[in-house]
Design a protein around this motif. Sequence first.
Motif, short mmCIF file in Angstrom:
data_model
loop_
_atom_site.label_atom_id
_atom_site.label_comp_id
_atom_site.label_asym_id
_atom_site.label_seq_id
_atom_site.Cartn_x
_atom_site.Cartn_y
_atom_site.Cartn_z
N ARG A 84 2.32 3.81 -6.52
CA ARG A 84 1.27 2.82 -6.73
C ARG A 84 0.02 3.47 -7.33
NH1 ARG A 84 0.63 0.43 -0.77
NH2 ARG A 84 -0.76 -1.06 -1.81
N ASN A 154 -1.06 -4.02 -7.05
CA ASN A 154 -0.55 -3.38 -5.84
C ASN A 154 -1.22 -2.02 -5.64
OD1 ASN A 154 2.62 -2.26 -4.46
ND2 ASN A 154 1.05 -3.47 -3.48
N ASP A 212 1.81 2.99 2.31
CA ASP A 212 2.91 3.53 1.51
C ASP A 212 2.40 4.00 0.15
OD1 ASP A 212 5.31 4.11 0.24
OD2 ASP A 212 6.34 2.35 1.05
N TYR A 215 5.25 1.62 -4.43
CA TYR A 215 5.16 0.16 -4.50
C TYR A 215 5.85 -0.46 -3.29
CZ TYR A 215 3.47 0.25 -9.34
OH TYR A 215 2.71 0.44 -10.47
N ASN A 216 5.25 -1.52 -2.77
CA ASN A 216 5.79 -2.17 -1.58
C ASN A 216 6.21 -3.61 -1.89
OD1 ASN A 216 3.39 -3.65 -1.64
ND2 ASN A 216 2.41 -2.40 -0.06
N GLU A 217 6.33 -4.43 -0.88
CA GLU A 217 6.80 -5.81 -1.05
C GLU A 217 5.86 -6.65 -1.90
OE1 GLU A 217 6.31 -8.19 2.73
OE2 GLU A 217 5.70 -6.20 3.47
#
Length: 374
Positions: A84, A154, A212, A215-217
Motif C-alpha cells: 500500500r 487504500n 497491514d 493492500y487489504n479488503e
Amino acid sequence: MKMKKHVKWLLLALSVVCLAGAAGCGSSEEEEAADTFSTEEEIVAEDTETEEEEEEVVEEVAPEGMYRSELTNEWISEDLKDQRPIAVMVDNEKTALPHYGLTQADIVYEMMNSTKNGQITRFMVLIKDYDSIDQIGSVRSVRPTNFMIAPEWNAIVCHDGGPFYINTFLENDYVDHFSGTFSRVDNGKPREFTEYILPGDMEKNFSNSSVDRNYNEYAPTEAHFQFASESNPVDLSEAAGSIACTLVDLPFPHNESELNYDEASGTYLYSEYGSAHVDPGNNNEQLAFENVILQKMSYSELDSNGYMVWNCLATGMDGYYITNGQAIPITWSKISDTDRTIYYDMSGEEITINTGKTYIGFVADEVWDQLVIE
C-alpha cells in the motif's frame, strides 16, 4: 447452279463457325479479365490485412522483475506490487522548508489547511516505494479531508496528531494511520518542524500495530487512472476547450504556489514563496509533474479557529487537466470516501493521463476565477 449453292452453304457455315468462335474467344477474354480482376481484389485484400496487422498493438513485455505502478504507470519493482502507498502530511509553512523526499513522491495533493493564516496550504504526498527514500517530511497534523481522500488509494496516513474533528473518521474500518511515531531530526527549528520519516520508521510502525503493509479488503477494485502509453502520450491540442498552458498561478495567497512548464523535460516545475521548490534529499532537484489536475471545490468552516473540511464528495464539479503545455476543462466526481475521484472531459469520457507524477490541487470555488492558466 448446284456448285454455287454449295459454295453459298459452305460460306454460310464458315460464317457461323467464325461467329461462334468469336463468341467463344470473347467469353474466354472476359473470363480471363474476370480472373485478373479477382486476383487484383485478392492483392488489395492481402495489402489491407497486412496494414491491419501492422497497426496491431504489440503486447508490452515488462522488464524482468518490474511492473507498472498503479500511481504513475512507471516501471517499478514487482516486490512492491501488493504494498500500500503511504499518505504523508507535510507542513507547508515557510519555516518547514526545505521539504525532504517530495520529488520522489508519486502524487502530491495541495489544499488549503486553514481559513486563517492567509489560507495556508498543506501537502498530502502519496508514496509507493517509501523505503527507498532516506528522509520524508517534515510530518505535520492531519485534517478530516485527508481521511476522505487517502482511502480511495487504500493509503496509510502518516501524520502527527490533529484536531478532535478527525476522531469520527478514525473510527472508520477503512482508515489506517500512524501518528507521531516517526523520528526527530535536530535541524535547529521549533519542535513542530522536526519530525520526519527515516529508514526503519515504517517497519517499526508495522511491527507495533495491526496495520497491514499490503493492500487489504478496502483495496481499489479498478485502476485509479487511465494512462496513455509512453509511445503515444496524451495530446490535448485538439481536445474540446484546449488552451495553451505554460503557467499555472494558483490563488493560494499565503505561499503563492505556481507551476511553470519546462518544455525540455515536459514537466511542470513547482515553486512557492517566490522560489523554486527544491529537495535537498534528492540532489536539490525541483519538484516536477507530468500531470496537473485542479479541482474546483467548496468547503465548510468547522469553527472560528480556521479548521475546515473540503466538500470532496460531489459530482459534476469543474476542474482542469494540464499536461505537455496544454490544458482542458474537465469535471470530477467522487461518491464516497473509498470511491476514487473520476475526472471527465467535456464529452463525458474519463480522461487519459500521461505516465509520470501528478499534482492535484483543491481550489476553493470562491477564488476559482482568480486561478491563472496561460
